[in-house]
Write a protein that holds these residues in place. Structure first.
Motif, PDB file in Angstrom:
ATOM      1  N   UNK A  97       0.828  -1.204   0.000  1.00  0.00           N
ATOM      2  CA  UNK A  97       0.000   0.000   0.000  1.00  0.00           C
ATOM      3  C   UNK A  97       0.857   1.247   0.000  1.00  0.00           C
ATOM      4  N   UNK A  98       0.327   2.288  -0.622  1.00  0.00           N
ATOM      5  CA  UNK A  98       0.974   3.603  -0.611  1.00  0.00           C
ATOM      6  C   UNK A  98      -0.098   4.638  -0.297  1.00  0.00           C
ATOM      7  N   UNK A  99       0.133   5.443   0.736  1.00  0.00           N
ATOM      8  CA  UNK A  99      -0.827   6.464   1.145  1.00  0.00           C
ATOM      9  C   UNK A  99      -0.163   7.832   1.087  1.00  0.00           C
ATOM     10  N   UNK A 132      13.125   9.893   6.841  1.00  0.00           N
ATOM     11  CA  UNK A 132      12.505   8.586   6.673  1.00  0.00           C
ATOM     12  C   UNK A 132      12.287   7.978   8.053  1.00  0.00           C
ATOM     13  N   UNK A 133      11.067   7.602   8.336  1.00  0.00           N
ATOM     14  CA  UNK A 133      10.741   6.946   9.612  1.00  0.00           C
ATOM     15  C   UNK A 133      10.366   5.496   9.318  1.00  0.00           C
ATOM     16  N   UNK A 186      -3.004  16.179   5.427  1.00  0.00           N
ATOM     17  CA  UNK A 186      -2.980  17.471   6.097  1.00  0.00           C
ATOM     18  C   UNK A 186      -3.058  17.418   7.600  1.00  0.00           C
ATOM     19  N   UNK A 187      -3.135  16.234   8.179  1.00  0.00           N
ATOM     20  CA  UNK A 187      -3.316  16.128   9.624  1.00  0.00           C
ATOM     21  C   UNK A 187      -2.048  15.747  10.379  1.00  0.00           C
ATOM     22  N   UNK A 188      -0.927  15.569   9.668  1.00  0.00           N
ATOM     23  CA  UNK A 188       0.305  15.154  10.335  1.00  0.00           C
ATOM     24  C   UNK A 188       1.500  15.570   9.486  1.00  0.00           C
ATOM     25  N   UNK A 189       2.722  15.430  10.026  1.00  0.00           N
ATOM     26  CA  UNK A 189       3.906  15.744   9.217  1.00  0.00           C
ATOM     27  C   UNK A 189       4.262  14.660   8.210  1.00  0.00           C
ATOM     28  N   UNK A 190       3.445  13.618   8.102  1.00  0.00           N
ATOM     29  CA  UNK A 190       3.733  12.518   7.185  1.00  0.00           C
ATOM     30  C   UNK A 190       3.288  12.885   5.776  1.00  0.00           C
ATOM     31  N   UNK A 191       4.238  12.865   4.843  1.00  0.00           N
ATOM     32  CA  UNK A 191       3.936  13.187   3.452  1.00  0.00           C
ATOM     33  C   UNK A 191       3.521  11.953   2.667  1.00  0.00           C
ATOM     34  N   UNK A 192       4.116  10.804   2.994  1.00  0.00           N
ATOM     35  CA  UNK A 192       3.828   9.576   2.254  1.00  0.00           C
ATOM     36  C   UNK A 192       4.098   8.386   3.152  1.00  0.00           C
ATOM     37  N   UNK A 193       3.282   7.358   3.017  1.00  0.00           N
ATOM     38  CA  UNK A 193       3.492   6.113   3.779  1.00  0.00           C
ATOM     39  C   UNK A 193       3.524   4.950   2.801  1.00  0.00           C
ATOM     40  N   UNK A 253       7.321  -1.103   6.946  1.00  0.00           N
ATOM     41  CA  UNK A 253       7.191  -0.023   5.984  1.00  0.00           C
ATOM     42  C   UNK A 253       7.816   1.250   6.514  1.00  0.00           C
ATOM     43  N   UNK A 254       7.538   2.345   5.836  1.00  0.00           N
ATOM     44  CA  UNK A 254       8.159   3.601   6.254  1.00  0.00           C
ATOM     45  C   UNK A 254       7.294   4.789   5.859  1.00  0.00           C
ATOM     46  N   UNK A 255       7.528   5.886   6.591  1.00  0.00           N
ATOM     47  CA  UNK A 255       6.925   7.165   6.285  1.00  0.00           C
ATOM     48  C   UNK A 255       7.991   8.116   5.776  1.00  0.00           C
ATOM     49  N   UNK A 256       7.607   9.000   4.880  1.00  0.00           N
ATOM     50  CA  UNK A 256       8.406  10.169   4.541  1.00  0.00           C
ATOM     51  C   UNK A 256       7.790  11.331   5.298  1.00  0.00           C
TER      52      UNK A 256
END
Length: 287
Positions: A25-27, A79-80, A93-100, A108-111
């Motif tokens: 998945x990509x969000x 990268x988290x 728009x609700x968090x500092x996460x640009x992509x998961x 997995x990871x977040x940008x």
């Protein structure tokens, strides 16, 4: 901003954990970070991760027979990594996460990007060369192509300040504000010395110092998890980010020159014959 050593270490870290896994998945959490529309992020889903590479300061998640996910972390991105990605769906728009990115094993990871100035850039492309800033990158400083002769040609090609040349991604890929400070300090050269002023011995010294500083930083960061790389970088700095502290080489104070949106650090004793450089915003720079 992460530079070549940290980006290379992130690429190796992600490859060790994601290679061979399937993208589940990509969000998208920040629409502004996504710079392309076709292929879509969803086109990555179901693809096997071939590996994560690096182009300068860009990271490149390649999938087998499918598109690439390219991203540039810019100044405040990171990268988290998760061994188990949170089950909650991202709300744009609700968090500092640009992509998961979710993988088939639950990892997995977040940008992520901190602050209000959003510069993190994400591209989904069939070929990395479709991203202009990747296609126009200069020579990789740790590659075989980066010879003393290649550096000499770059220095002679345009009479510019050494600091600017080292940071110019179209000339040398991967060096930014921090490591250009460190390289020039280690080489005992002024950030504002002109590139054509270097004789053959100075060119050879600068070449060797670029290799040595980057290799040392890469060795220090290699094998570390993503969460530790920022602190590892800070600990390794001799002058960058250390304004007012003592130069570890000569004992003089580390000084700073401020610009509109950045600054550089240097040691006057080691680099400028004891002459402090003037603030660029106030007067002409000393050389």
């Amino acid at each position: 901003m992460p530079e070549l050593p940290e980006v290379e270490s992130l690429a190796r870290f992600l490859t060790s954990r994601a290679q061979g896994r399937t993208v589940a998945g990509v969000e998208v959490g920040a629409i502004s970070a996504l710079k392309t529309f076709s292929p879509a992020p969803s086109d990555l889903v179901g693809r096997t991760v071939a590996g994560v590479g690096r182009h300068g300061k860009w990271l490149d998640l390649a999938t087998e027979g499918g598109p690439h996910l390219l991203w540039h972390l810019s100044r405040a991105g990171w990268v988290r990594w998760y061994d188990a990605v949170p089950a909650t769906t991202l709300r744009p728009g609700k968090s500092p996460i640009a992509l998961r990115v979710r993988l088939d094993d639950g990892a997995g990871f977040d940008l992520t990007e901190a602050g209000t100035r959003k510069r993190l850039a994400v591209h989904v492309v069939e070929d990395p060369a479709q991203v202009e800033m990747v296609a126009t990158l200069g020579v990789e400083p740790m590659s075989e192509e980066f010879t003393v002769e290649r550096l000499a040609a770059l220095l002679a090609g345009r009479n510019q300040q050494l600091k600017g040349l080292l940071r110019d991604q179209r000339q040398i890929a991967g060096i930014g504000n921090a490591y250009s400070d460190e390289i020039l300090h280690a080489a005992r050269m002024s950030p504002f010395a002109l590139s054509r002023s270097l004789d053959a011995d100075a060119v050879a010294l600068l070449h060797a110092t670029i290799r040595e500083v980057l290799a040392g930083a890469l060795e220090a960061s290699s094998g570390r998890p993503a969460a530790e790389l920022k602190d590892s970088k800070r600990r390794g700095m001799q002058v960058h980010g250390r304004t007012g502290e003592t130069c570890p080489v000569c004992g003089d104070l580390v000084r700073e020159v401020s610009f509109a949106d950045s600054s550089l650090q240097y040691c006057a004793t080691c680099q400028t014959g004891g002459k402090p450089l003037a603030d660029r915003r106030m007067s002409r720079l000393l050389r």
